[in-house]
Design an enzyme around this catalytic site. Structure first.
Site, PDB file in Angstrom:
ATOM      1  N   SER A  11       0.851  -1.191   0.000  1.00  0.00           N
ATOM      2  CA  SER A  11       0.000   0.000   0.000  1.00  0.00           C
ATOM      3  C   SER A  11       0.884   1.237   0.000  1.00  0.00           C
ATOM      4  CB  SER A  11      -0.936   0.012   1.224  1.00  0.00           C
ATOM      5  OG  SER A  11      -0.177   0.091   2.420  1.00  0.00           O
ATOM      6  N   ILE A  13       3.158   4.539  -0.231  1.00  0.00           N
ATOM      7  CA  ILE A  13       4.360   4.884  -0.984  1.00  0.00           C
ATOM      8  C   ILE A  13       5.030   3.640  -1.548  1.00  0.00           C
ATOM      9  CG2 ILE A  13       6.687   5.847  -0.803  1.00  0.00           C
ATOM     10  CD1 ILE A  13       5.640   7.755   1.300  1.00  0.00           C
ATOM     11  N   TYR A 169       9.286   6.661  16.900  1.00  0.00           N
ATOM     12  CA  TYR A 169       9.365   6.455  15.452  1.00  0.00           C
ATOM     13  C   TYR A 169      10.398   7.398  14.836  1.00  0.00           C
ATOM     14  CZ  TYR A 169       7.954   7.552  10.631  1.00  0.00           C
ATOM     15  OH  TYR A 169       7.941   7.829   9.285  1.00  0.00           O
ATOM     16  N   LYS A 173      13.796   6.779  12.467  1.00  0.00           N
ATOM     17  CA  LYS A 173      14.074   7.415  11.179  1.00  0.00           C
ATOM     18  C   LYS A 173      15.465   8.060  11.183  1.00  0.00           C
ATOM     19  CE  LYS A 173      11.705   5.623   9.383  1.00  0.00           C
ATOM     20  NZ  LYS A 173      11.575   4.970   8.051  1.00  0.00           N
TER      21      LYS A 173
END
Length: 286
Positions: A11, A13, A169, A173
């Site tokens: 799904s 990107i 999160y 990253k």
């Protein structure tokens, strides 16, 4: 035929990147956890690109044993392009059976294990690895806590509690950028390149499906004005295929432009410490 691999490809990107690669004539392996969504994505992409071989790998990237097995299967196929896109914003109490925070395992340890395994297998052809990361500007304020990679203390994750999963999160990253720099240094002089890319804030994905409270409201507001997945896929897809990116490695891109990331992501000692800690967590030598 050149083979490409995209994680988180069922799904958003990831599916858009895989669609773009197939449209450029590449066979594609779609990796994600949900078999039903994967099969639907495969049918959609195959319908848009007749004659292209579209395969699926239903793997939970938070499970390092599954990721290790996947890496072995993919290494035998010798893909020329790998786009590490899968990510999740998981509640802090969402732990894998191995005791790892799901965001850490999915967003950082899985690409570390997968790409490092592929990189260490010699290939006769040039290869491009692309790691989909986060906003270099927005992430300056959430440096990786190298003493608490697994987010066990909650230290420095902010207030109110509903935003802490997003801060955790954000740290993963930043780990993505640090991993790109560490791996690029080790690949220097080879025909394999690795770069990072920020897709931007986009709508149409499932990254925010676990959001609660303030974070859910904030994400909903951003989503109303965010561009779609085609925009988000543009820079990672460009890095994976563009002639201009030949031989370029160890950089981070936003809107197809190389940009600096925070000093805490480029510090050599911090980058190497993260590499060593990641190796320990996935069971590899440093």
């Amino acid at each position: 035929m050149t083979l490409a691999v995209v994680t988180g490809a069922n799904s958003g990107i990831g599916q858009q990147i895989a669609t773009g690669l197939a449209g450029r004539g590449l066979d594609v392996v779609l990796v994600a956890r949900d078999r039903g969504r994967l099969d639907a994505a495969r049918r959609h992409i195959a319908g848009l690109a007749p004659g292209i071989d579209v395969r699926v790998e239903a793997v939970d990237l938070a499970d390092l044993d599954e990721t290790r097995d996947l890496a072995g299967r993919l290494a035998a196929l010798d893909p020329s392009i790998v786009v590490s896109n899968a990510a999740v914003i998981a509640p802090l109490d969402d732990r894998t059976p191995a005791g790892l925070h799901r965001s850490l395992a999915t967003n950082h340890l899985a690409p570390y294990l997968l790409l490092r395994t592929l990189a260490e297998r010699p290939s006769p052809r040039p290869r491009r690895f692309v790691v989909v990361g986060g906003s270099p500007g927005g992430l300056r304020r959430v440096p990786v806590d190298l003493d608490d990679l697994n987010a066990e203390t909650g230290r420095g994750l902010g207030w109110p509690p509903s935003v802490r999963p997003f801060a955790a999160y954000g740290r993963t990253k930043n780990m993505n950028a640090m991993f790109v720099y560490g791996l690029a240094r080790r690949l220097d002089g080879t025909a394999t390149t690795v770069n990072g890319a920020h897709p931007g804030i986009i709508s149409g994905g499932r990254l925010n499906r676990h959001d609660r409270g303030t974070l859910r409201v904030f994400g909903s507001m951003l989503g109303r004005f965010a561009p779609g997945t085609e925009t988000g896929a543009d820079t990672p897809l460009w890095l994976a295929t563009a002639p201009e990116a030949d031989g370029v490695s160890g950089r981070f891109y936003v809107r197809r432009r190389a940009v600096p990331t925070a000093a805490h992501t480029t510090d050599p000692d911090r980058v190497e410490r993260l590499w060593r800690e990641s190796a320990r967590l996935v069971g590899l030598t440093s």
